[in-house]
Design a protein around this motif. Structure first.
Motif, PDB file in Angstrom:
ATOM      1  N   ASP A 135       0.840  -1.192   0.000  1.00 45.23           N
ATOM      2  CA  ASP A 135       0.000   0.000   0.000  1.00 45.23           C
ATOM      3  C   ASP A 135       0.877   1.245   0.000  1.00 45.23           C
ATOM      4  O   ASP A 135       2.093   1.165   0.213  1.00 45.23           O
ATOM      5  N   VAL A 136       0.266   2.392  -0.204  1.00 46.52           N
ATOM      6  CA  VAL A 136       1.007   3.647  -0.278  1.00 46.52           C
ATOM      7  C   VAL A 136       0.488   4.596   0.795  1.00 46.52           C
ATOM      8  O   VAL A 136      -0.724   4.811   0.910  1.00 46.52           O
ATOM      9  N   LEU A 137       1.390   5.155   1.578  1.00 44.20           N
ATOM     10  CA  LEU A 137       1.077   6.153   2.604  1.00 44.20           C
ATOM     11  C   LEU A 137       1.202   7.522   1.949  1.00 44.20           C
ATOM     12  O   LEU A 137       2.257   7.841   1.389  1.00 44.20           O
ATOM     13  N   ILE A 138       0.128   8.323   1.966  1.00 50.54           N
ATOM     14  CA  ILE A 138       0.103   9.623   1.286  1.00 50.54           C
ATOM     15  C   ILE A 138      -0.370  10.687   2.266  1.00 50.54           C
ATOM     16  O   ILE A 138      -1.394  10.515   2.927  1.00 50.54           O
ATOM     17  N   ASN A 139       0.356  11.788   2.326  1.00 51.67           N
ATOM     18  CA  ASN A 139       0.021  12.875   3.241  1.00 51.67           C
ATOM     19  C   ASN A 139      -0.578  14.053   2.471  1.00 51.67           C
ATOM     20  O   ASN A 139       0.071  14.630   1.599  1.00 51.67           O
ATOM     21  N   LEU A 140      -1.844  14.403   2.782  1.00 54.81           N
ATOM     22  CA  LEU A 140      -2.522  15.541   2.157  1.00 54.81           C
ATOM     23  C   LEU A 140      -2.560  16.692   3.161  1.00 54.81           C
ATOM     24  O   LEU A 140      -3.464  16.772   3.991  1.00 54.81           O
ATOM     25  N   ARG A 141      -1.580  17.563   3.092  1.00 55.91           N
ATOM     26  CA  ARG A 141      -1.440  18.619   4.090  1.00 55.91           C
ATOM     27  C   ARG A 141      -2.674  19.504   4.198  1.00 55.91           C
ATOM     28  O   ARG A 141      -3.164  19.766   5.299  1.00 55.91           O
ATOM     29  N   ASP A 142      -3.190  19.983   3.088  1.00 57.67           N
ATOM     30  CA  ASP A 142      -4.306  20.927   3.141  1.00 57.67           C
ATOM     31  C   ASP A 142      -5.640  20.280   3.502  1.00 57.67           C
ATOM     32  O   ASP A 142      -6.605  20.974   3.797  1.00 57.67           O
ATOM     33  N   VAL A 162      -8.971   4.240  -0.824  1.00 58.61           N
ATOM     34  CA  VAL A 162      -8.484   4.658   0.488  1.00 58.61           C
ATOM     35  C   VAL A 162      -8.803   3.546   1.485  1.00 58.61           C
ATOM     36  O   VAL A 162      -9.962   3.247   1.741  1.00 58.61           O
ATOM     37  N   VAL A 163      -7.756   2.942   2.043  1.00 59.45           N
ATOM     38  CA  VAL A 163      -7.898   1.836   2.975  1.00 59.45           C
ATOM     39  C   VAL A 163      -8.110   2.355   4.396  1.00 59.45           C
ATOM     40  O   VAL A 163      -8.896   1.818   5.163  1.00 59.45           O
ATOM     41  N   VAL A 221      -3.400   4.089   0.967  1.00 57.48           N
ATOM     42  CA  VAL A 221      -4.075   3.849  -0.303  1.00 57.48           C
ATOM     43  C   VAL A 221      -3.668   2.481  -0.850  1.00 57.48           C
ATOM     44  O   VAL A 221      -2.484   2.135  -0.859  1.00 57.48           O
ATOM     45  N   ASN A 222      -4.648   1.723  -1.311  1.00 59.32           N
ATOM     46  CA  ASN A 222      -4.409   0.418  -1.911  1.00 59.32           C
ATOM     47  C   ASN A 222      -3.694   0.602  -3.248  1.00 59.32           C
ATOM     48  O   ASN A 222      -4.176   1.328  -4.122  1.00 59.32           O
ATOM     49  N   TYR A 223      -2.562  -0.062  -3.395  1.00 55.58           N
ATOM     50  CA  TYR A 223      -1.778   0.067  -4.627  1.00 55.58           C
ATOM     51  C   TYR A 223      -2.540  -0.429  -5.850  1.00 55.58           C
ATOM     52  O   TYR A 223      -2.435   0.141  -6.925  1.00 55.58           O
ATOM     53  N   PHE A 224      -3.322  -1.489  -5.706  1.00 51.61           N
ATOM     54  CA  PHE A 224      -3.943  -2.109  -6.867  1.00 51.61           C
ATOM     55  C   PHE A 224      -5.098  -1.305  -7.439  1.00 51.61           C
ATOM     56  O   PHE A 224      -5.243  -1.214  -8.652  1.00 51.61           O
TER      57      PHE A 224
END
Length: 133
Positions: A76-83, A97-98, A90-93
């Motif tokens: 999976d991918v860890l993503i930071n949305l500051r605003d 949003v997990v 997030v599920n890679y496949f």
């Protein structure tokens, strides 16, 4: 990583100055620069907790202001949305949003906390550590 080794790819984010039309996270092959994966927040708005997003906040020219992303051990991918005051898993496949961590609850008097530098701490349970401004 499902499409090859991370050693063969570069993961980068587009944050400062992004718009709803932009792709915020992209993984490309080093040798060919071919995109192997990308993620756009606007494709997943129904899944994202946008309760902390303030369209009238002081404008830094960004929509999400993604400032970090990293591959997790499970792919999976860890993503930071500051605003949006959020860190997402997030599920890679399929890009879904997990899980999400809403950091706005740590703001005082309605002040944004602007999360930065999320780090995945493995274990049971797993945790996310983030720097709040």
């Amino acid at each position: 990583m499902p499409d090859g080794s991370l050693d063969e790819c570069i993961l980068y984010v587009w944050g400062m100055g992004d718009t709803e039309a932009d792709t915020q996270v992209t993984i490309v092959r080093k040798d060919t620069q071919a995109t192997v994966w990308s993620w756009r927040a606007s494709d997943h708005l129904a899944e994202i907790d946008d309760s902390a997003f303030d369209p009238n906040a002081p404008d830094d020219g960004s929509w999400t202001h993604v400032n970090a992303a990293t591959m997790l051990p499970n792919g999976d991918v860890l993503i930071n949305l500051r605003d949006f005051q959020l860190t997402l898993i997030v599920n890679y496949f399929d890009g879904s949003v997990v899980n999400q961590f809403n950091w706005s609850v740590y703001g005082v008097g309605g002040i944004d906390v602007d999360p930065h530098e999320p780090e995945w701490i493995p274990g049971a349970p797993s945790r996310v550590v983030v720097a709040l401004q």
